[in-house]
Design an enzyme around this catalytic site. Structure first.
Site, PDB file in Angstrom:
ATOM      1  N   LYS A  47       0.819  -1.190   0.000  1.00  0.00           N
ATOM      2  CA  LYS A  47       0.000   0.000   0.000  1.00  0.00           C
ATOM      3  C   LYS A  47       0.864   1.255   0.000  1.00  0.00           C
ATOM      4  O   LYS A  47       0.389   2.344  -0.256  1.00  0.00           O
ATOM      5  CB  LYS A  47      -0.869   0.041   1.276  1.00  0.00           C
ATOM      6  CG  LYS A  47      -1.735  -1.169   1.471  1.00  0.00           C
ATOM      7  CD  LYS A  47      -2.431  -1.075   2.855  1.00  0.00           C
ATOM      8  CE  LYS A  47      -2.378  -2.450   3.434  1.00  0.00           C
ATOM      9  NZ  LYS A  47      -2.701  -2.566   4.825  1.00  0.00           N
ATOM     10  N   GLY A  48       2.132   1.093   0.347  1.00  0.00           N
ATOM     11  CA  GLY A  48       2.991   2.254   0.563  1.00  0.00           C
ATOM     12  C   GLY A  48       3.083   3.214  -0.606  1.00  0.00           C
ATOM     13  O   GLY A  48       3.299   4.409  -0.417  1.00  0.00           O
ATOM     14  N   GLU A 103       7.418   2.702  -6.599  1.00  0.00           N
ATOM     15  CA  GLU A 103       7.518   2.263  -5.204  1.00  0.00           C
ATOM     16  C   GLU A 103       7.767   3.447  -4.270  1.00  0.00           C
ATOM     17  O   GLU A 103       8.236   4.500  -4.698  1.00  0.00           O
ATOM     18  CB  GLU A 103       8.679   1.266  -5.051  1.00  0.00           C
ATOM     19  CG  GLU A 103       8.249  -0.181  -4.916  1.00  0.00           C
ATOM     20  CD  GLU A 103       7.557  -0.508  -3.578  1.00  0.00           C
ATOM     21  OE1 GLU A 103       6.977   0.392  -2.946  1.00  0.00           O
ATOM     22  OE2 GLU A 103       7.599  -1.674  -3.190  1.00  0.00           O
ATOM     23  N   ASP A 104       7.458   3.229  -3.008  1.00  0.00           N
ATOM     24  CA  ASP A 104       7.758   4.263  -2.015  1.00  0.00           C
ATOM     25  C   ASP A 104       9.182   4.114  -1.502  1.00  0.00           C
ATOM     26  O   ASP A 104       9.899   5.097  -1.358  1.00  0.00           O
ATOM     27  CB  ASP A 104       6.758   4.236  -0.849  1.00  0.00           C
ATOM     28  CG  ASP A 104       6.603   2.858  -0.219  1.00  0.00           C
ATOM     29  OD1 ASP A 104       6.945   1.857  -0.871  1.00  0.00           O
ATOM     30  OD2 ASP A 104       6.150   2.779   0.930  1.00  0.00           O
ATOM     31  N   ASP A 107      14.306  -0.882   0.668  1.00  0.00           N
ATOM     32  CA  ASP A 107      15.014  -1.054   1.932  1.00  0.00           C
ATOM     33  C   ASP A 107      16.081  -2.126   1.686  1.00  0.00           C
ATOM     34  O   ASP A 107      17.162  -1.827   1.172  1.00  0.00           O
ATOM     35  CB  ASP A 107      13.966  -1.484   2.975  1.00  0.00           C
ATOM     36  CG  ASP A 107      14.368  -1.148   4.394  1.00  0.00           C
ATOM     37  OD1 ASP A 107      15.526  -1.397   4.732  1.00  0.00           O
ATOM     38  OD2 ASP A 107      13.542  -0.643   5.158  1.00  0.00           O
ATOM     39  N   PHE A 156      14.316   4.506  10.659  1.00  0.00           N
ATOM     40  CA  PHE A 156      12.906   4.156  10.507  1.00  0.00           C
ATOM     41  C   PHE A 156      12.133   5.399  10.106  1.00  0.00           C
ATOM     42  O   PHE A 156      11.992   6.337  10.884  1.00  0.00           O
ATOM     43  CB  PHE A 156      12.369   3.598  11.825  1.00  0.00           C
ATOM     44  CG  PHE A 156      11.154   2.733  11.642  1.00  0.00           C
ATOM     45  CD1 PHE A 156      11.077   1.488  12.232  1.00  0.00           C
ATOM     46  CD2 PHE A 156      10.082   3.157  10.853  1.00  0.00           C
ATOM     47  CE1 PHE A 156       9.956   0.679  12.054  1.00  0.00           C
ATOM     48  CE2 PHE A 156       8.962   2.359  10.668  1.00  0.00           C
ATOM     49  CZ  PHE A 156       8.904   1.118  11.275  1.00  0.00           C
ATOM     50  N   VAL A 157      11.646   5.422   8.876  1.00  0.00           N
ATOM     51  CA  VAL A 157      10.930   6.601   8.398  1.00  0.00           C
ATOM     52  C   VAL A 157       9.456   6.292   8.158  1.00  0.00           C
ATOM     53  O   VAL A 157       9.095   5.169   7.796  1.00  0.00           O
ATOM     54  CB  VAL A 157      11.564   7.171   7.105  1.00  0.00           C
ATOM     55  CG1 VAL A 157      12.900   7.819   7.398  1.00  0.00           C
ATOM     56  CG2 VAL A 157      11.700   6.115   6.028  1.00  0.00           C
ATOM     57  N   ASP A 163       4.336   3.486   6.654  1.00  0.00           N
ATOM     58  CA  ASP A 163       3.639   3.327   7.925  1.00  0.00           C
ATOM     59  C   ASP A 163       4.515   2.728   9.013  1.00  0.00           C
ATOM     60  O   ASP A 163       5.564   2.143   8.748  1.00  0.00           O
ATOM     61  CB  ASP A 163       2.432   2.394   7.743  1.00  0.00           C
ATOM     62  CG  ASP A 163       2.847   0.921   7.608  1.00  0.00           C
ATOM     63  OD1 ASP A 163       3.739   0.633   6.782  1.00  0.00           O
ATOM     64  OD2 ASP A 163       2.305   0.083   8.350  1.00  0.00           O
ATOM     65  N   ARG A 169       0.656   6.983   7.568  1.00  0.00           N
ATOM     66  CA  ARG A 169       0.744   7.006   6.103  1.00  0.00           C
ATOM     67  C   ARG A 169       0.288   8.343   5.532  1.00  0.00           C
ATOM     68  O   ARG A 169       0.738   8.762   4.474  1.00  0.00           O
ATOM     69  CB  ARG A 169      -0.129   5.902   5.485  1.00  0.00           C
ATOM     70  CG  ARG A 169       0.346   4.481   5.728  1.00  0.00           C
ATOM     71  CD  ARG A 169      -0.395   3.537   4.782  1.00  0.00           C
ATOM     72  NE  ARG A 169      -0.347   2.141   5.187  1.00  0.00           N
ATOM     73  CZ  ARG A 169       0.609   1.278   4.853  1.00  0.00           C
ATOM     74  NH1 ARG A 169       1.622   1.676   4.109  1.00  0.00           N
ATOM     75  NH2 ARG A 169       0.556   0.027   5.236  1.00  0.00           N
TER      76      ARG A 169
END
Ligand code: PRP
Length: 183
Positions: A47-48, A103-104, A107, A156-157, A163, A169
């Site tokens: 969902k990102g 994509e968001d 990682d 951690f963002v 989220d 979000r």
């Protein structure tokens, strides 16, 4: 959770709304030029990527269709195990089409590496990747990513689609989450 609580959970704003929009606008111009005269299909990963897709495609100086996939790590409870199962597949056939995955964040890279291989196996004309964020220090696999919004540190963002436990979000900016929230 109200807006003030969300803000209070951030250590700092890493990327402002203005910076995000400006970068997406530049990327949209580059991407549009790259695919000139070609049949471009935007593929978002739920969902990102919803925010990136919504804003990126509105910065495009023309129209392109979109489709969506939803995936989940399979087996161990941890995300990014590299083994992925498809929760929602594309609605359309991508044979001979030029696919741009939107994509968001990349990682470890394991999710996108799997998705890319999966889409490559469907005989598209091409597959490229656009991601708003990338964490070079967290990479476990090499991914050929043609368009990157911002390289960031391994923190951690949250925000702008990203989220923690399904919260944050809808923040318009991207911020670093305070460790007390997740520790
Ligand atoms: C995030 C993000 C990528 C993936 C990146 O999705 O949207 O798909 O993790 O991680 P990786 O490079 O280490 O594989 P997530 O699984 O959190 O789901 P969401 O998009 O629904 O938040």
């Amino acid at each position: 959770m109200d807006a003030q609580d969300m803000q209070d959970d951030l250590v700092k704003v890493l990327i402002t709304e203005e910076q995000i929009q400006s970068r997406l606008s530049d990327l949209a111009t580059e991407v549009w030029k790259h695919y000139e005269g070609k049949d471009l299909l935007l593929v978002g990963v739920l969902k990102g990527a919803v925010m990136v897709m919504a804003d990126f495609m509105r910065h495009l100086p023309g129209s392109a269709p979109m489709d969506w996939m939803a995936v989940s790590s399979y087996g161990s409870g941890t995300k990014s195990s590299g083994v992925v199962r498809i929760l929602k597949d594309l609605d359309c056939d991508i044979t001979d089409r030029h696919v741009l995955i939107v994509e968001d964040i990349i990682d470890s890279g394991l999710t996108l590496s799997w998705i890319r291989a999966n889409l490559d196996s469907r005989s598209p004309a091409s597959v490229e990747i656009l991601t708003l964020l990338r964490k070079p220090e967290a990479a476990k696999v090499e991914i050929d990513t043609r368009w990157v919004g911002f390289d960031i540190a391994n923190e951690f963002v949250v925000g702008y689609g990203l989220d923690y436990d399904e919260q944050y979000r809808n923040l318009r900016e991207i911020g670093t989450l305070a460790p007390h929230v997740y520790s």
